[in-house]
Design an enzyme around this catalytic site. Structure first.
Site, PDB file in Angstrom:
ATOM      1  N   LYS A  85       0.842  -1.202   0.000  1.00 11.15           N
ATOM      2  CA  LYS A  85       0.000   0.000   0.000  1.00 11.15           C
ATOM      3  C   LYS A  85       0.877   1.252   0.000  1.00 11.15           C
ATOM      4  O   LYS A  85       0.574   2.228  -0.691  1.00 11.15           O
ATOM      5  CB  LYS A  85      -0.934  -0.018   1.215  1.00 11.15           C
ATOM      6  N   ASP A 108     -11.622   2.073   3.156  1.00 13.67           N
ATOM      7  CA  ASP A 108     -11.816   0.619   3.014  1.00 13.67           C
ATOM      8  C   ASP A 108     -13.292   0.261   2.848  1.00 13.67           C
ATOM      9  O   ASP A 108     -13.617  -0.888   2.539  1.00 13.67           O
ATOM     10  CB  ASP A 108     -11.276  -0.097   4.261  1.00 13.67           C
ATOM     11  N   GLN A 115      -5.447  -1.947   9.354  1.00 15.20           N
ATOM     12  CA  GLN A 115      -5.080  -3.226   8.727  1.00 15.20           C
ATOM     13  C   GLN A 115      -5.548  -4.389   9.604  1.00 15.20           C
ATOM     14  O   GLN A 115      -5.242  -4.427  10.796  1.00 15.20           O
ATOM     15  CB  GLN A 115      -3.549  -3.264   8.536  1.00 15.20           C
TER      16      GLN A 115
END
Ligand code: NAP
Length: 284
Positions: free
Chosen positions: A52, A119, A96
């Site tokens: 990322k 997300d 995460q």
């Protein structure tokens, strides 16, 4: 022989287009910034986070990592998220997963400002997707939908079968395909006689995490196959859920692993970050 859906190239093209948008933002004095929170020491997470950060470099956006120890208290995690919510220089926040089991990940996702939820895991964004409103779609399903678009695969009226009902892949995919007028069936570990269902699929999307689960006898001729699975074999080789070699002989389109859905997931994260930034700056 199937046409291979090249996620790697499409992801590259997506990021190049986003870089142009980011350069335009920079001319206005705006640089999008992603905050990534990682809790504990998970080897796979470290690889995902590194990828990322590389994507952020490629697109020209800023990136800041917040590493928290395994033994952090829930309150400290929530406090950090609240601080990032307040920080106007941060446009996107990503937690995460997985995080240690003693922590409540749902509370953490709920705490992220839904306008910075790149997300697409916040209940507000999940709800907006389910009623067909513009929102942040979680990155893997969004990447799959971009692939359909790029390869002119029209889902309207098609039988789409999804294997897997997780909150991050299977369920949002169900909504995305429904929004494109597909007739959608979702299968999971309690589904009886999966083969009978998959053989009726015009489009089969597998997201269960089991190597070689989808075999050639489970699909009909000319099926479109999207393989979301990422499985590392004992040899170290990474494969999807689909027996690619044999299923590709029957399919009309198929995604490879690696080089399929995986790169698209990160490209769509970048897309969501740019969208979040523009919305926060009232540019869209
Ligand atoms: P998950 O949360 O573990 O969900 C797996 C789903 O598969 C569950 O719904 C489970 O059913 C179902 N399942 C398991 N065994 C099954 C079986 N024998 N028959 C039918 N259904 C079965 O996994 P996930 O996070 O969605 O990830 C799925 C896969 O996609 C993994 O390989 C993961 O690494 C990969 N992934 C890839 C990307 C990418 O960027 N390419 C992104 C995310 C995930 P139950 O609900 O009944 O347990």
């Amino acid at each position: 022989m199937a046409i291979i859906i090249n996620g790697k190239d499409l992801a590259k093209k997506t990021k190049e287009n986003l870089k142009v948008e980011v350069d335009e933002l920079k001319e206005k004095g705006i640089i999008p910034k992603l905050a990534v929170i990682m809790v504990g020491d998970n080897a796979a997470s470290k690889i995902y986070v590194r990828n990322k950060s590389k994507a952020c470099d490629m697109v020209g956006v800023q990136y800041e990592e917040f590493l928290l120890g395994d033994n952090i208290a829930q309150e400290e995690l929530i406090k950090l998220i609240e601080k990032l919510n307040e920080d106007d220089s941060i446009n996107g926040i990503l937690l995460q997963s997985p995080i240690p089991r003693n922590l409540d990940i749902n509370e953490a996702f709920r705490t992220i400002d839904y306008r910075k939820d790149v997300d697409g895991f916040h209940p507000i964004n999940v709800g907006k997707l389910s009623i067909g409103q513009d929102t942040f779609v979680s990155c893997t399903p969004y990447g799959v939908m971009r692939m359909f678009e790029e390869y002119n695969i029209d889902l309207s009226g098609k039988n789409v079968v999804i294997l897997g009902r997780s909150n991050i892949v299977g369920k949002p995919l169900l909504q995305c395909c429904l929004n494109k007028n597909a007739t959608v069936t979702i299968c999971h570990s309690k589904t009886v006689n999966i083969k009978e269902i998959t053989r009726k699929a015009d489009v089969l999307i597998s997201a269960i995490g089991k190597p070689c689960f989808v075999t050639e006898d489970m699909v009909k001729d000319d099926v479109v196959v999207i393989d979301v699975g990422i499985n590392r074999l004992e040899t170290g080789k990474v494969v999807g859920d689909v027996d690619f070699e044999n299923v590709s002989k029957k399919a009309s389109y198929i995604t490879p692993v690696p080089g399929g859905v995986g790169p698209m997931t990160i490209a769509m994260l970048m897309n969501n970050l740019v969208k979040a930034t523009k919305e926060q700056k009232k540019l869209i």
